[in-house]
Design a protein around this motif. Structure first.
Motif, PDB file in Angstrom:
ATOM      1  N   ALA A   1       0.825  -1.207   0.000  1.00 45.01           N
ATOM      2  CA  ALA A   1       0.000   0.000   0.000  1.00 45.01           C
ATOM      3  C   ALA A   1       0.861   1.260   0.000  1.00 45.01           C
ATOM      4  O   ALA A   1       0.515   2.259  -0.646  1.00 45.01           O
ATOM      5  N   SER A   2       1.987   1.225   0.687  1.00 45.74           N
ATOM      6  CA  SER A   2       2.885   2.382   0.726  1.00 45.74           C
ATOM      7  C   SER A   2       3.464   2.669  -0.655  1.00 45.74           C
ATOM      8  O   SER A   2       3.607   3.835  -1.049  1.00 45.74           O
ATOM      9  N   VAL A   3       3.800   1.626  -1.398  1.00 44.19           N
ATOM     10  CA  VAL A   3       4.317   1.800  -2.753  1.00 44.19           C
ATOM     11  C   VAL A   3       3.249   2.409  -3.649  1.00 44.19           C
ATOM     12  O   VAL A   3       3.531   3.300  -4.470  1.00 44.19           O
ATOM     13  N   VAL A   4       2.004   1.962  -3.522  1.00 48.04           N
ATOM     14  CA  VAL A   4       0.914   2.507  -4.328  1.00 48.04           C
ATOM     15  C   VAL A   4       0.704   3.992  -4.022  1.00 48.04           C
ATOM     16  O   VAL A   4       0.536   4.816  -4.930  1.00 48.04           O
ATOM     17  N   VAL A   5       0.728   4.346  -2.741  1.00 46.57           N
ATOM     18  CA  VAL A   5       0.537   5.749  -2.350  1.00 46.57           C
ATOM     19  C   VAL A   5       1.674   6.617  -2.887  1.00 46.57           C
ATOM     20  O   VAL A   5       1.452   7.748  -3.344  1.00 46.57           O
ATOM     21  N   ALA A   6       2.897   6.093  -2.866  1.00 48.70           N
ATOM     22  CA  ALA A   6       4.034   6.831  -3.426  1.00 48.70           C
ATOM     23  C   ALA A   6       3.822   7.087  -4.914  1.00 48.70           C
ATOM     24  O   ALA A   6       4.056   8.197  -5.413  1.00 48.70           O
ATOM     25  N   ASN A   7       3.345   6.081  -5.641  1.00 46.87           N
ATOM     26  CA  ASN A   7       3.039   6.250  -7.063  1.00 46.87           C
ATOM     27  C   ASN A   7       1.918   7.262  -7.281  1.00 46.87           C
ATOM     28  O   ASN A   7       1.967   8.075  -8.216  1.00 46.87           O
ATOM     29  N   LEU A   8       0.913   7.227  -6.410  1.00 49.78           N
ATOM     30  CA  LEU A   8      -0.205   8.164  -6.520  1.00 49.78           C
ATOM     31  C   LEU A   8       0.257   9.602  -6.309  1.00 49.78           C
ATOM     32  O   LEU A   8      -0.140  10.513  -7.054  1.00 49.78           O
ATOM     33  N   LEU A   9       1.102   9.824  -5.304  1.00 54.01           N
ATOM     34  CA  LEU A   9       1.597  11.173  -5.026  1.00 54.01           C
ATOM     35  C   LEU A   9       2.432  11.716  -6.187  1.00 54.01           C
ATOM     36  O   LEU A   9       2.322  12.891  -6.547  1.00 54.01           O
ATOM     37  N   VAL A  10       3.261  10.857  -6.774  1.00 58.61           N
ATOM     38  CA  VAL A  10       4.069  11.282  -7.923  1.00 58.61           C
ATOM     39  C   VAL A  10       3.164  11.610  -9.112  1.00 58.61           C
ATOM     40  O   VAL A  10       3.378  12.612  -9.816  1.00 58.61           O
ATOM     41  N   PHE A  11       2.136  10.800  -9.324  1.00 57.58           N
ATOM     42  CA  PHE A  11       1.194  11.067 -10.415  1.00 57.58           C
ATOM     43  C   PHE A  11       0.501  12.414 -10.215  1.00 57.58           C
ATOM     44  O   PHE A  11       0.375  13.217 -11.159  1.00 57.58           O
ATOM     45  N   MET A  12       0.057  12.694  -8.988  1.00 59.35           N
ATOM     46  CA  MET A  12      -0.602  13.970  -8.698  1.00 59.35           C
ATOM     47  C   MET A  12       0.361  15.135  -8.871  1.00 59.35           C
ATOM     48  O   MET A  12      -0.022  16.210  -9.365  1.00 59.35           O
ATOM     49  N   LEU A  13       1.622  14.940  -8.494  1.00 61.19           N
ATOM     50  CA  LEU A  13       2.637  15.974  -8.667  1.00 61.19           C
ATOM     51  C   LEU A  13       2.853  16.286 -10.149  1.00 61.19           C
ATOM     52  O   LEU A  13       2.919  17.457 -10.555  1.00 61.19           O
TER      53      LEU A  13
END
Length: 273
Positions: A249-261
């Motif tokens: 889940a932490s890896v997914v959230v990291a990917n989500l934050l980068v996508f939003m950035l």
């Protein structure tokens, strides 16, 4: 840096990092073709097939990876045949196969071992439980996937963007579609231990979508997707270690934050233009 060095002092974390980075890289490279061909949810579908195969393997006392890899490869091949030779569209075919496999896996599990920790780890991921054998197998198969992707890069590029033109130039489109599906199937099975059936498709989708916000060429998206995927995996694992959160889940959230950035950066660029 002190956190990274501390993490590297634990052998199980080193195994998790090595296996995870290789699988993340493979998933992101293949994800570019899958997203452009509108097969982005194939990862979710094949992960459910893998869960069904793993459930049966655990119930029978067989090696999970050795059973699930050929089963998922066959499912990927079958999925292509359905979409090519019938009126069933790709999204409907993926939903058909994934729901059926997941249901079979749940029934087999409930009738035999019950919802044990082993099965749960394949549903939601348990990267820290990867054994030395798992990491070695993941490394070998990941290298095979990367080598085949590099060798077939030009043909995959042609098949991804225009199958009709590729056929006209003599490319065996059916064969290279099968190559993409088989490589994806192997990557999905390897990533199951890391991300689980519920989250594995994120490794295919997020890096590609993030890269497309910035890069426009196929090569640029492929290279940047691989770099982003590995970086997001490392960030997610570091956050998981620091805050005791689930690794997948932490890896997914990291990917989500980068996508939003990247989305925000793209929006700002358009406003300035």
């Amino acid at each position: 840096m002190s956190v990274i060095s501390e993490m590297l002092s634990y052998p199980f974390l080193v195994r998790a990092l090595v296996g995870g980075m290789l699988v993340s890289l493979c998933a992101s490279l293949l994800g570019v073709s899958l997203v452009l061909k509108r097969y982005s949810m194939i990862g979710d579908g094949l992960s459910h097939v893998s869960f069904g195969a793993l459930s049966i393997a655990l119930a029978m006392g067989w090696s999970p990876l050795k059973v699930s890899i050929p089963v998922v490869v066959l499912a990927a091949f079958f999925l292509l045949r359905i979409t090519e030779n019938s009126r069933i569209k790709s999204d409907a075919a993926i939903a058909l196969i994934s729901a059926s496999a997941l249901a079979i896996g749940i029934i087999v599990t409930s009738l035999t071992t019950g919802l044990t920790t082993d099965v749960s780890s394949y549903m939601f991921g348990s990267i820290l439980a990867m054994s030395r054998e798992d990491v070695v197998l993941s490394a070998v198969l990941s290298l095979v996937v990367l080598i085949l992707f590099a060798v077939c890069y030009n043909k995959i590029f042609a098949v991804t963007f225009d199958e009709n033109f590729a056929k006209a130039t003599g490319v065996n489109v059916g064969f290279y579609n099968v190559v993409i599906a088989v490589l994806t199937a192997v990557t999905i099975v390897l990533g199951m231990r890391m991300m689980g059936a519920m989250l594995i498709s994120s490794l295919i989708i997020f890096p590609c979508l993030s890269s497309m916000r910035v890069f426009k060429s196929f090569g640029g998206v492929v290279v940047s997707s691989g770099i982003l995927s590995v970086l997001c995996f490392l960030i997610g694992m570091t956050a998981s270690y620091q805050f005791s959160t689930p690794a997948g889940a932490s890896v997914v959230v990291a990917n989500l934050l980068v996508f939003m950035l990247f989305m925000a950066w793209q929006s700002l660029s358009r406003l300035r233009a």
